[in-house]
Motif scaffolding. Sequence first.
Motif, mmCIF file in Angstrom:
data_model
loop_
_atom_site.group_PDB
_atom_site.id
_atom_site.type_symbol
_atom_site.label_atom_id
_atom_site.label_comp_id
_atom_site.label_asym_id
_atom_site.label_seq_id
_atom_site.Cartn_x
_atom_site.Cartn_y
_atom_site.Cartn_z
ATOM 1 N N LYS A 91 42.583 113.045 -35.178
ATOM 2 C CA LYS A 91 41.240 112.606 -34.800
ATOM 3 C C LYS A 91 40.833 111.322 -35.509
ATOM 4 C CE LYS A 91 38.329 115.887 -34.246
ATOM 5 N NZ LYS A 91 37.365 116.996 -34.481
ATOM 6 N N VAL A 92 41.307 111.141 -36.739
ATOM 7 C CA VAL A 92 40.913 109.959 -37.520
ATOM 8 C C VAL A 92 42.070 108.979 -37.710
ATOM 9 C CG1 VAL A 92 39.062 111.166 -38.722
ATOM 10 C CG2 VAL A 92 41.367 111.170 -39.704
ATOM 11 N N GLY A 93 43.146 109.161 -36.932
ATOM 12 C CA GLY A 93 44.248 108.217 -36.994
ATOM 13 C C GLY A 93 45.122 108.330 -38.219
ATOM 14 N N GLN A 94 45.166 109.516 -38.851
ATOM 15 C CA GLN A 94 46.001 109.713 -40.031
ATOM 16 C C GLN A 94 47.207 110.618 -39.745
ATOM 17 O OE1 GLN A 94 43.656 111.025 -43.391
ATOM 18 N NE2 GLN A 94 42.158 109.413 -43.126
ATOM 19 N N ASP A 95 47.582 110.678 -38.480
ATOM 20 C CA ASP A 95 48.714 111.522 -38.089
ATOM 21 C C ASP A 95 50.024 110.739 -38.273
ATOM 22 O OD1 ASP A 95 47.668 109.881 -36.092
ATOM 23 O OD2 ASP A 95 48.465 111.129 -34.462
ATOM 24 N N GLU A 96 50.338 110.458 -39.522
ATOM 25 C CA GLU A 96 51.561 109.756 -39.897
ATOM 26 C C GLU A 96 51.847 110.021 -41.362
ATOM 27 O OE1 GLU A 96 51.952 106.889 -42.053
ATOM 28 O OE2 GLU A 96 49.914 107.176 -42.795
ATOM 29 N N ILE A 97 53.078 109.713 -41.771
ATOM 30 C CA ILE A 97 53.430 109.824 -43.182
ATOM 31 C C ILE A 97 54.543 108.823 -43.485
ATOM 32 C CG2 ILE A 97 55.156 111.654 -42.872
ATOM 33 C CD1 ILE A 97 52.689 111.275 -45.821
ATOM 34 N N ASN A 98 54.386 108.119 -44.572
ATOM 35 C CA ASN A 98 55.393 107.161 -45.043
ATOM 36 C C ASN A 98 55.865 106.215 -43.948
ATOM 37 O OD1 ASN A 98 55.270 108.442 -47.571
ATOM 38 N ND2 ASN A 98 56.893 109.884 -47.023
ATOM 39 N N GLY A 99 54.879 105.746 -43.141
ATOM 40 C CA GLY A 99 55.168 104.762 -42.105
ATOM 41 C C GLY A 99 55.679 105.322 -40.800
ATOM 42 N N ILE A 100 55.789 106.643 -40.683
ATOM 43 C CA ILE A 100 56.276 107.258 -39.448
ATOM 44 C C ILE A 100 55.117 107.941 -38.731
ATOM 45 C CG2 ILE A 100 57.866 108.906 -38.418
ATOM 46 C CD1 ILE A 100 59.203 106.488 -39.758
ATOM 47 N N LYS A 101 54.792 107.450 -37.542
ATOM 48 C CA LYS A 101 53.725 108.020 -36.722
ATOM 49 C C LYS A 101 54.220 109.289 -36.035
ATOM 50 C CE LYS A 101 49.664 107.519 -34.489
ATOM 51 N NZ LYS A 101 48.354 107.456 -35.176
ATOM 52 N N PHE A 102 53.364 110.317 -36.022
ATOM 53 C CA PHE A 102 53.698 111.535 -35.284
ATOM 54 C C PHE A 102 53.520 111.243 -33.795
ATOM 55 C CE2 PHE A 102 51.747 113.988 -39.101
ATOM 56 C CZ PHE A 102 52.837 113.634 -39.885
ATOM 57 N N GLN A 103 54.597 111.235 -33.052
ATOM 58 C CA GLN A 103 54.511 110.901 -31.633
ATOM 59 C C GLN A 103 53.698 111.938 -30.859
ATOM 60 O OE1 GLN A 103 58.424 110.030 -30.033
ATOM 61 N NE2 GLN A 103 59.025 108.917 -31.895
ATOM 62 N N SER A 104 53.827 113.183 -31.252
ATOM 63 C CA SER A 104 53.064 114.290 -30.676
ATOM 64 C C SER A 104 53.352 115.514 -31.530
ATOM 65 C CB SER A 104 53.467 114.552 -29.223
ATOM 66 O OG SER A 104 54.804 115.014 -29.169
ATOM 67 N N LEU A 105 52.592 116.567 -31.332
ATOM 68 C CA LEU A 105 52.866 117.807 -32.052
ATOM 69 C C LEU A 105 54.226 118.366 -31.627
ATOM 70 C CD1 LEU A 105 52.060 120.053 -33.987
ATOM 71 C CD2 LEU A 105 50.798 121.144 -32.103
ATOM 72 N N ALA A 106 54.526 118.278 -30.332
ATOM 73 C CA ALA A 106 55.807 118.783 -29.838
ATOM 74 C C ALA A 106 56.965 118.018 -30.472
ATOM 75 C CB ALA A 106 55.867 118.684 -28.317
ATOM 76 N N TRP A 107 56.815 116.707 -30.617
ATOM 77 C CA TRP A 107 57.858 115.874 -31.251
ATOM 78 C C TRP A 107 58.076 116.305 -32.701
ATOM 79 C CZ3 TRP A 107 57.334 112.567 -35.497
ATOM 80 C CH2 TRP A 107 58.445 111.748 -35.767
ATOM 81 N N LEU A 108 56.972 116.536 -33.401
ATOM 82 C CA LEU A 108 57.059 116.921 -34.804
ATOM 83 C C LEU A 108 57.689 118.309 -34.949
ATOM 84 C CD1 LEU A 108 56.324 115.845 -37.607
ATOM 85 C CD2 LEU A 108 54.116 116.995 -37.400
ATOM 86 N N GLN A 109 57.323 119.220 -34.058
ATOM 87 C CA GLN A 109 57.893 120.571 -34.113
ATOM 88 C C GLN A 109 59.374 120.579 -33.754
ATOM 89 O OE1 GLN A 109 55.050 122.427 -31.467
ATOM 90 N NE2 GLN A 109 53.954 123.390 -33.182
ATOM 91 N N ASP A 110 59.782 119.717 -32.829
ATOM 92 C CA ASP A 110 61.197 119.618 -32.496
ATOM 93 C C ASP A 110 61.993 119.133 -33.710
ATOM 94 O OD1 ASP A 110 63.434 119.557 -30.475
ATOM 95 O OD2 ASP A 110 63.424 117.439 -31.031
#
Length: 309
Positions: free
Chosen positions: A263-282
Amino acid sequence: MKRMLVALLTMPLLAASASAQAGAGGAGGGAGGAGNAQAAAARAAAANKPRTIEGINTVWLEELTQPEFRDMLKDGYTTVLIMTGGVENNDGNLSMNKHNINNRLHGELLARKMGKTLVAPLVTLEPGNAGNTIQPGRAGPMISQATFISLLYDMGNYLRSMGFKEIYYLGDSGGNMRGQQAAADSLTKVYADSPDRVYFKHIAEYYNHTSVVQPYIQNELKIPEGIKIGASTGTSGLHEELSIDATLALADPVSIRYEQRKKVGQDEINGIKFQSLAWLQDLGRKIADLRVKTTLDAINAYRATLPKP
């Protein structure tokens, strides 16, 4: 004067309580002792009765009924995992329960992959020192190293008494390694000459975030996360990394505050953006499989050194 009065009033109550407990036959003989023996015999008989209801499909020891566990033990479920986690500071995005959530995920996968293996109740506290200073808002609670070792020793010893033959200690937190090794070594020494061989082993390879997972992400998956291999903090400056976010997202997206961060654009870590929840879970599934395989390889290597039955 007031304290003395309270003490005088309390003493008769304590005496009456002690008398009542003694009369109940706790350690005494006579009719009470015979009654206790009969009750114990009836309980033992009930525990050995055939089950009349179907069991459930679980690897978690505490979810079983006693007869279900008894029958699984007879069927060869003589291996158990003691998994240790902790409640600690994981900065602003991750639940303090991070290690325990990981253990719940990996314990299930590992026990099923091993076959005929159960998981003991999770050890959810890790060793730490409270000290004398009050620190409002600090993470925890934790327990002393001595208490941690004693807890692991007692758990392993009790699981031995329940009929398990192989007892493995697996820790998701670096601070847990020394205590696990100490407990396994102590139990091995105590029962070295026992005719009922039981094996206690600390599997250090389960704690493989930096040795296995980080190289896998950066070198095999070619994901250029901004964290040096071997480090626990990357370019985001947090005690957080992509592999942890991925496995926690697989187990419980709320534990990484996925929607709140998105919601606030912090869905990333160490320069890697979370493409989607499904991507992260995969990604989490791949990492979990790798951690389980690495651990299982270590257990199988240890098993190869054991005497043949």
